[in-house]
Motif scaffolding. Structure first.
Motif, PDB file in Angstrom:
ATOM      1  N   HIS A  38     -30.282 -68.777   9.063  1.00 55.78           N
ATOM      2  CA  HIS A  38     -28.812 -68.388   8.752  1.00 55.78           C
ATOM      3  C   HIS A  38     -28.724 -67.316   7.868  1.00 55.78           C
ATOM      4  CE1 HIS A  38     -27.102 -72.108  11.221  1.00 55.78           C
ATOM      5  NE2 HIS A  38     -28.480 -72.578  10.717  1.00 55.78           N
ATOM      6  N   LYS A  39     -27.664 -66.597   7.737  1.00 57.32           N
ATOM      7  CA  LYS A  39     -27.322 -65.648   6.872  1.00 57.32           C
ATOM      8  C   LYS A  39     -27.151 -66.080   5.448  1.00 57.32           C
ATOM      9  CE  LYS A  39     -26.473 -62.432  10.576  1.00 57.32           C
ATOM     10  NZ  LYS A  39     -25.511 -61.381  11.316  1.00 57.32           N
ATOM     11  N   SER A  40     -26.196 -67.184   5.428  1.00 56.91           N
ATOM     12  CA  SER A  40     -25.745 -67.611   4.065  1.00 56.91           C
ATOM     13  C   SER A  40     -25.269 -69.233   4.213  1.00 56.91           C
ATOM     14  CB  SER A  40     -24.550 -66.889   3.778  1.00 56.91           C
ATOM     15  OG  SER A  40     -23.528 -67.295   4.582  1.00 56.91           O
ATOM     16  N   VAL A  41     -25.259 -69.836   2.907  1.00 62.79           N
ATOM     17  CA  VAL A  41     -24.773 -71.081   2.840  1.00 62.79           C
ATOM     18  C   VAL A  41     -23.504 -71.298   3.504  1.00 62.79           C
ATOM     19  CG1 VAL A  41     -24.324 -72.998   1.346  1.00 62.79           C
ATOM     20  CG2 VAL A  41     -26.258 -71.821   1.061  1.00 62.79           C
ATOM     21  N   ASP A  42     -22.671 -70.348   3.453  1.00 60.47           N
ATOM     22  CA  ASP A  42     -21.480 -70.160   3.992  1.00 60.47           C
ATOM     23  C   ASP A  42     -21.349 -70.372   5.710  1.00 60.47           C
ATOM     24  OD1 ASP A  42     -20.136 -70.306   1.518  1.00 60.47           O
ATOM     25  OD2 ASP A  42     -19.805 -68.021   1.443  1.00 60.47           O
ATOM     26  N   GLU A  43     -22.279 -69.689   6.223  1.00 59.92           N
ATOM     27  CA  GLU A  43     -22.491 -69.682   7.410  1.00 59.92           C
ATOM     28  C   GLU A  43     -22.700 -71.014   8.034  1.00 59.92           C
ATOM     29  OE1 GLU A  43     -25.799 -68.081  10.011  1.00 59.92           O
ATOM     30  OE2 GLU A  43     -24.422 -66.652  10.021  1.00 59.92           O
ATOM     31  N   MET A  44     -23.757 -71.828   7.111  1.00 63.17           N
ATOM     32  CA  MET A  44     -23.952 -73.213   7.603  1.00 63.17           C
ATOM     33  C   MET A  44     -23.109 -73.982   7.291  1.00 63.17           C
ATOM     34  SD  MET A  44     -28.090 -73.493   6.282  1.00 63.17           S
ATOM     35  CE  MET A  44     -27.967 -75.082   6.652  1.00 63.17           C
ATOM     36  N   ALA A  45     -22.020 -73.727   6.558  1.00 62.55           N
ATOM     37  CA  ALA A  45     -20.736 -74.771   6.386  1.00 62.55           C
ATOM     38  C   ALA A  45     -20.179 -75.395   7.699  1.00 62.55           C
ATOM     39  CB  ALA A  45     -19.868 -74.225   5.319  1.00 62.55           C
ATOM     40  N   ALA A  46     -20.256 -74.721   8.689  1.00 64.67           N
ATOM     41  CA  ALA A  46     -19.677 -74.856  10.141  1.00 64.67           C
ATOM     42  C   ALA A  46     -20.051 -76.287  10.463  1.00 64.67           C
ATOM     43  CB  ALA A  46     -19.718 -73.938  10.938  1.00 64.67           C
ATOM     44  N   GLY A  47     -20.944 -77.129  10.001  1.00 66.75           N
ATOM     45  CA  GLY A  47     -21.254 -78.136  10.657  1.00 66.75           C
ATOM     46  C   GLY A  47     -22.644 -78.791  10.077  1.00 66.75           C
ATOM     47  N   GLU A  48     -23.324 -79.685  10.821  1.00 69.33           N
ATOM     48  CA  GLU A  48     -24.336 -80.355  10.269  1.00 69.33           C
ATOM     49  C   GLU A  48     -25.179 -79.939  11.422  1.00 69.33           C
ATOM     50  OE1 GLU A  48     -25.077 -84.554   7.976  1.00 69.33           O
ATOM     51  OE2 GLU A  48     -24.045 -84.726   9.841  1.00 69.33           O
ATOM     52  N   TRP A  49     -26.708 -79.654  10.889  1.00 70.37           N
ATOM     53  CA  TRP A  49     -27.643 -79.230  11.752  1.00 70.37           C
ATOM     54  C   TRP A  49     -28.771 -80.076  11.887  1.00 70.37           C
ATOM     55  CZ3 TRP A  49     -25.920 -74.741  13.671  1.00 70.37           C
ATOM     56  CH2 TRP A  49     -24.732 -74.088  13.207  1.00 70.37           C
ATOM     57  N   LEU A  50     -29.222 -80.636  12.969  1.00 75.60           N
ATOM     58  CA  LEU A  50     -30.252 -81.355  13.636  1.00 75.60           C
ATOM     59  C   LEU A  50     -31.543 -80.579  12.939  1.00 75.60           C
ATOM     60  CD1 LEU A  50     -31.794 -84.044  14.279  1.00 75.60           C
ATOM     61  CD2 LEU A  50     -31.480 -83.123  16.671  1.00 75.60           C
ATOM     62  N   LEU A  51     -32.434 -80.929  12.445  1.00 77.74           N
ATOM     63  CA  LEU A  51     -33.779 -80.477  12.051  1.00 77.74           C
ATOM     64  C   LEU A  51     -34.824 -80.564  12.805  1.00 77.74           C
ATOM     65  CD1 LEU A  51     -33.584 -80.226   8.276  1.00 77.74           C
ATOM     66  CD2 LEU A  51     -32.983 -78.642   9.766  1.00 77.74           C
ATOM     67  N   THR A  52     -35.883 -79.722  13.186  1.00 75.51           N
ATOM     68  CA  THR A  52     -36.945 -80.144  14.087  1.00 75.51           C
ATOM     69  C   THR A  52     -38.061 -80.544  13.223  1.00 75.51           C
ATOM     70  OG1 THR A  52     -38.056 -78.008  13.786  1.00 75.51           O
ATOM     71  CG2 THR A  52     -36.428 -78.108  15.631  1.00 75.51           C
ATOM     72  N   ALA A  53     -39.039 -81.229  13.707  1.00 76.37           N
ATOM     73  CA  ALA A  53     -39.964 -81.813  13.024  1.00 76.37           C
ATOM     74  C   ALA A  53     -40.806 -80.754  12.112  1.00 76.37           C
ATOM     75  CB  ALA A  53     -41.045 -82.662  13.475  1.00 76.37           C
ATOM     76  N   ASP A  54     -40.800 -79.673  12.551  1.00 81.81           N
ATOM     77  CA  ASP A  54     -41.397 -78.388  11.726  1.00 81.81           C
ATOM     78  C   ASP A  54     -40.783 -78.029  10.712  1.00 81.81           C
ATOM     79  OD1 ASP A  54     -43.635 -76.510  11.539  1.00 81.81           O
ATOM     80  OD2 ASP A  54     -42.051 -74.943  12.162  1.00 81.81           O
ATOM     81  N   GLN A  55     -39.388 -77.924  11.003  1.00 83.70           N
ATOM     82  CA  GLN A  55     -38.376 -77.472   9.776  1.00 83.70           C
ATOM     83  C   GLN A  55     -38.376 -78.471   8.554  1.00 83.70           C
ATOM     84  OE1 GLN A  55     -35.098 -77.258  12.383  1.00 83.70           O
ATOM     85  NE2 GLN A  55     -34.970 -75.086  12.409  1.00 83.70           N
ATOM     86  N   VAL A  56     -38.406 -79.836   9.036  1.00 85.74           N
ATOM     87  CA  VAL A  56     -38.505 -81.016   8.023  1.00 85.74           C
ATOM     88  C   VAL A  56     -39.710 -80.450   7.312  1.00 85.74           C
ATOM     89  CG1 VAL A  56     -38.706 -83.198   7.853  1.00 85.74           C
ATOM     90  CG2 VAL A  56     -37.217 -82.486   9.558  1.00 85.74           C
ATOM     91  N   ALA A  57     -40.965 -80.446   7.988  1.00 86.85           N
ATOM     92  CA  ALA A  57     -42.056 -80.221   7.276  1.00 86.85           C
ATOM     93  C   ALA A  57     -42.110 -79.046   6.227  1.00 86.85           C
ATOM     94  CB  ALA A  57     -43.219 -80.211   8.053  1.00 86.85           C
ATOM     95  N   GLN A  58     -41.662 -78.072   6.684  1.00 85.35           N
ATOM     96  CA  GLN A  58     -41.397 -76.762   5.863  1.00 85.35           C
ATOM     97  C   GLN A  58     -40.764 -77.020   4.678  1.00 85.35           C
ATOM     98  OE1 GLN A  58     -40.052 -73.838   8.687  1.00 85.35           O
ATOM     99  NE2 GLN A  58     -42.353 -73.571   9.422  1.00 85.35           N
ATOM    100  N   ILE A  59     -39.338 -77.666   4.925  1.00 78.10           N
ATOM    101  CA  ILE A  59     -38.406 -77.870   3.891  1.00 78.10           C
ATOM    102  C   ILE A  59     -39.115 -78.987   2.647  1.00 78.10           C
ATOM    103  CG2 ILE A  59     -36.370 -78.845   3.225  1.00 78.10           C
ATOM    104  CD1 ILE A  59     -34.976 -77.700   6.010  1.00 78.10           C
ATOM    105  N   SER A  60     -39.822 -79.899   3.372  1.00 75.01           N
ATOM    106  CA  SER A  60     -40.259 -80.879   2.416  1.00 75.01           C
ATOM    107  C   SER A  60     -41.433 -80.239   1.645  1.00 75.01           C
ATOM    108  CB  SER A  60     -41.058 -81.940   3.371  1.00 75.01           C
ATOM    109  OG  SER A  60     -41.705 -83.049   2.644  1.00 75.01           O
ATOM    110  N   ARG A  61     -42.250 -79.385   2.088  1.00 73.84           N
ATOM    111  CA  ARG A  61     -43.384 -78.608   1.289  1.00 73.84           C
ATOM    112  C   ARG A  61     -42.631 -77.660   0.207  1.00 73.84           C
ATOM    113  NH1 ARG A  61     -45.759 -78.210   6.138  1.00 73.84           N
ATOM    114  NH2 ARG A  61     -45.068 -76.201   6.632  1.00 73.84           N
ATOM    115  N   LEU A  62     -41.495 -76.941   0.911  1.00 74.34           N
ATOM    116  CA  LEU A  62     -40.809 -76.204  -0.107  1.00 74.34           C
ATOM    117  C   LEU A  62     -40.373 -76.884  -1.184  1.00 74.34           C
ATOM    118  CD1 LEU A  62     -39.596 -73.168  -0.477  1.00 74.34           C
ATOM    119  CD2 LEU A  62     -37.573 -73.994   0.743  1.00 74.34           C
ATOM    120  N   ILE A  63     -39.571 -77.771  -1.375  1.00 75.82           N
ATOM    121  CA  ILE A  63     -38.755 -78.396  -2.294  1.00 75.82           C
ATOM    122  C   ILE A  63     -39.590 -79.368  -2.977  1.00 75.82           C
ATOM    123  CG2 ILE A  63     -36.299 -78.071  -1.049  1.00 75.82           C
ATOM    124  CD1 ILE A  63     -36.504 -81.177  -0.316  1.00 75.82           C
ATOM    125  N   GLY A  64     -40.966 -80.138  -2.415  1.00 76.92           N
ATOM    126  CA  GLY A  64     -41.669 -80.786  -3.103  1.00 76.92           C
ATOM    127  C   GLY A  64     -41.292 -82.352  -2.984  1.00 76.92           C
TER     128      GLY A  64
END
Length: 81
Positions: A38-64
């Motif tokens: 996405h380009k910005s948080v504002d762009e994401m505000a249009a809804g709720e997004w289902l994450l893939t298992a890979d995205q969940v893993a990447q975010i988990s590592r990023l935020i600890g």
């Protein structure tokens, strides 16, 4: 605005109640937004997004933080109180 990660049991279960919720520290917003394409948080505000298992893993590592892998995980934007 803050990113909020939520988790629900997969659709095969009749229980649709919230099982997991995490408000992400704002310092990670830009990195997560970019990771999701996405380009910005504002762009994401249009809804709720289902994450893939890979995205969940990447975010988990990023935020600890450990994010459950047995739930359907979504990410959305919530206005700060």
């Amino acid at each position: 605005m803050s990113l909020c990660i939520t988790g629900f049991l997969p659709d095969v279960f009749e229980d649709s109640s919230l099982k997991y919720e995490l408000y992400v520290n704002d310092e990670f917003n830009e990195q997560i937004v970019a990771l999701l394409g996405h380009k910005s948080v504002d762009e994401m505000a249009a809804g709720e997004w289902l994450l893939t298992a890979d995205q969940v893993a990447q975010i988990s590592r990023l935020i600890g933080e450990v994010i459950p892998s047995d739930l359907d995980i979504f990410i959305g934007v919530e206005a700060e109180a």
